[in-house]
Write a protein that holds these residues in place. Structure first.
Motif, short mmCIF file in Angstrom:
data_model
loop_
_atom_site.label_atom_id
_atom_site.label_comp_id
_atom_site.label_asym_id
_atom_site.label_seq_id
_atom_site.Cartn_x
_atom_site.Cartn_y
_atom_site.Cartn_z
N LEU A 1 0.80 -1.23 0.00
CA LEU A 1 0.00 0.00 0.00
C LEU A 1 0.83 1.28 0.00
CD1 LEU A 1 -2.87 1.21 0.15
CD2 LEU A 1 -2.68 1.14 2.64
N ALA B 1 -4.60 0.01 -12.20
CA ALA B 1 -5.36 -1.17 -11.78
C ALA B 1 -6.64 -1.31 -12.59
CB ALA B 1 -5.71 -1.06 -10.30
N VAL C 1 -7.08 1.88 -7.75
CA VAL C 1 -8.01 1.10 -6.93
C VAL C 1 -8.88 2.07 -6.14
CG1 VAL C 1 -6.37 -0.82 -6.73
CG2 VAL C 1 -6.47 0.90 -4.92
N ASP D 1 -9.80 -3.17 -9.38
CA ASP D 1 -9.95 -4.27 -8.43
C ASP D 1 -8.60 -4.56 -7.78
OD1 ASP D 1 -9.89 -6.91 -7.34
OD2 ASP D 1 -11.63 -7.45 -8.55
N MET D 2 -8.50 -4.30 -6.46
CA MET D 2 -7.20 -4.43 -5.79
C MET D 2 -6.68 -5.86 -5.78
SD MET D 2 -5.98 -3.11 -2.07
CE MET D 2 -6.41 -4.59 -1.14
N ASN D 3 -7.57 -6.79 -5.49
CA ASN D 3 -7.14 -8.18 -5.41
C ASN D 3 -6.58 -8.66 -6.75
OD1 ASN D 3 -7.41 -11.25 -5.06
ND2 ASN D 3 -7.84 -10.44 -3.01
N ALA E 1 -5.37 -6.74 -9.09
CA ALA E 1 -4.12 -6.01 -9.34
C ALA E 1 -2.95 -6.70 -8.65
CB ALA E 1 -4.25 -4.57 -8.87
N ILE E 2 -3.18 -7.21 -7.46
CA ILE E 2 -2.10 -7.90 -6.75
C ILE E 2 -1.80 -9.24 -7.42
CG2 ILE E 2 -1.33 -8.86 -4.55
CD1 ILE E 2 -3.19 -6.81 -3.18
N ILE F 1 0.79 -0.55 -4.71
CA ILE F 1 -0.62 -0.30 -4.99
C ILE F 1 -0.99 1.02 -4.33
CG2 ILE F 1 -2.99 -1.10 -4.71
CD1 ILE F 1 -1.67 -3.20 -6.25
N SER G 1 -3.52 4.15 -3.33
CA SER G 1 -4.90 4.56 -3.10
C SER G 1 -4.89 5.93 -2.45
CB SER G 1 -5.61 3.54 -2.21
OG SER G 1 -6.93 3.97 -1.96
N MET H 1 -7.17 -2.73 3.80
CA MET H 1 -6.47 -3.00 2.54
C MET H 1 -5.22 -3.85 2.79
SD MET H 1 -7.03 0.72 0.68
CE MET H 1 -6.68 0.28 -1.02
N MET I 1 -3.78 -7.63 1.62
CA MET I 1 -2.47 -7.76 0.98
C MET I 1 -1.56 -8.78 1.65
SD MET I 1 -1.75 -3.69 0.36
CE MET I 1 -2.48 -2.80 -1.03
#
Lengths: 270, 270
Positions: free
Chosen positions: A19, A190, A213, A219-221, A223-224, A236, A238, A262, A266
């Motif tokens: 993050l 993302a 994100v 979508d964060m998940n 993107a990871i 990532i 935000s 978040m 992660m």
């Protein structure tokens, strides 16, 4: 790996987080208790930094949000605050600069000498010589726009150039030719997960700064999943979702909880 | 034609000039009598402006040269000085900004509300929505980077996209689709005369801001031959050649003579 990427990498592993908290102070959205206060923006960002640093690998102030209001001194103070209190957590100055070489020298002076940022974002449209004043600074990080997160990003970035989209050509030039000091990463939104996946497959060792994100709907998940790499790095970012989680006197706590949630998502990737 | 282009066009016809004087104050190059003076940069630029206004259709401060030194207040004073003393001569703030929409709103606030510039330069890499906060301001001018003047300009800008170079695709999108308020022009370097010629043939009604003459080695006469148009507009920008024509107490006079000599070459095209 240069000293900037090393610092951020160590911070990520210690905290189990990708993050980056974006610091974009919009006076219209400040929490109510700060309205009209003389140091409102600094106090706001200081409280956000203190509340979220535990879950963050870096901070990313966006310079336009300070320049629009004439708050250069506040930006200076914010960066100095992070450097003094949290030396393990570097600062990326989001500025997206680009100009001819002699002028880029002045922009590099603005970013690295005046504001003492650890890294910067830049725009590649003018070519390698236009970014050399940034990339020649071996101990700094330089994130080059590749596939951005905004709705119209594909208008030029997805145009076919030599059988591949422009953003791919940019990525190849930047990472295979320009990156002689191992201090360059790419900005990949993302909001473009397939492009992120494809870039990660081609460049397993690269560093990606991934905005978009939260408020921008990335979508964060995903993107990871698509962006992480054993050999490379992932950040990532935000901004609004964390900054404006609360509007009242408990705003810092709300921001903290949002950042923490978040980071919870992660940590299983570490 | 919007109010900015109309103003500059009238100024050009009255003075028989395409000349835009770029205001890029580098502290290392200031004339000797100003060294160490508290208001050195403002005094320098004020004297340059007074010396060259007679031969200039507009002024173009480059914001990096102020930001690097923390001279935001000087930039404000310089623009206000031109507006007050020479209201016929507009100010283009050279900033080459570009970001996602919400952030570009802040950059537009910086350029148009804070500094009160009449026009701005911007970078197209992120697409139409990233520039809309600038272009929606109907009374302002917006110059979009197309084919820039630096040595590496062609690295991406000349890549083939749909059988034509990227800079042509950018020009077509910008002028045929984005320009709903008739307030957008293109930046085309004098160092790329063939590209300038080709763009003028395709867009006889467009406004071109042409940097790169003088220190960057672009040929001014050729730039005028290829860039001028009955229906469109042409602005030839020169910075270092004029600003640093002299190093001693007669520097303003030297700058004046340099600007005058350039205007002498230009007037036969009117």
């Amino acid at each position: 790996m240069n000293s900037f990427f090393k610092l951020i990498s160590e911070n990520q592993k210690t905290k189990k987080t990708f993050l980056c908290v974006g610091l974009d102070p919009n006076l219209n959205f400040l929490p109510k208790p700060l309205t009209g206060q003389p140091e409102a923006v600094f106090d706001f960002l200081k409280n956000i930094i203190d509340a979220t640093e535990e879950f963050s690998c870096c901070f990313k102030p966006q310079i336009a949000y300070f320049a629009a209001y004439g708050l250069e001194d506040t930006l200076l103070k914010v960066i100095e605050y992070v450097h003094t209190k949290y030396p393990q957590t570097p600062v990326i100055l989001d500025a997206k600069r680009n100009d001819i070489g002699t002028t880029s020298e002045m922009y590099a002076m603005e970013v690295f000498s005046r504001y003492k940022a650890d890294a910067v974002t830049v725009n590649p449209y003018m070519g390698q010589d236009s970014l050399e004043p940034f990339t020649k600074q071996k101990d700094k990080g330089v994130f080059v726009l590749c596939r951005t997160s905004n709705p119209g990003a594909g208008e030029f970035q997805s145009l076919k150039t030599n059988e591949k989209p422009l953003y791919k050509t940019v990525a190849q030039k930047v990472l295979n030719t320009w990156n002689v000091n191992n201090n360059i990463g790419l900005v990949v939104g993302a909001t473009a997960p397939e492009e992120l996946k494809s870039l990660r497959e081609e460049f397993p060792e690269a560093w990606f700064l991934v905005p978009g994100v939260g408020a921008q709907s990335g979508d964060m998940n995903l993107a990871i999943q698509y962006g992480k790499s054993e050999k490379g790095g992932l950040i990532i970012s935000s901004s609004r979702t964390i900054l404006y989680a609360g509007k009242n006197s408990d705003y810092a706590d709300k921001s903290r909880k949002t950042a923490q949630a978040m980071q919870e998502e992660m940590k299983c990737f570490f």
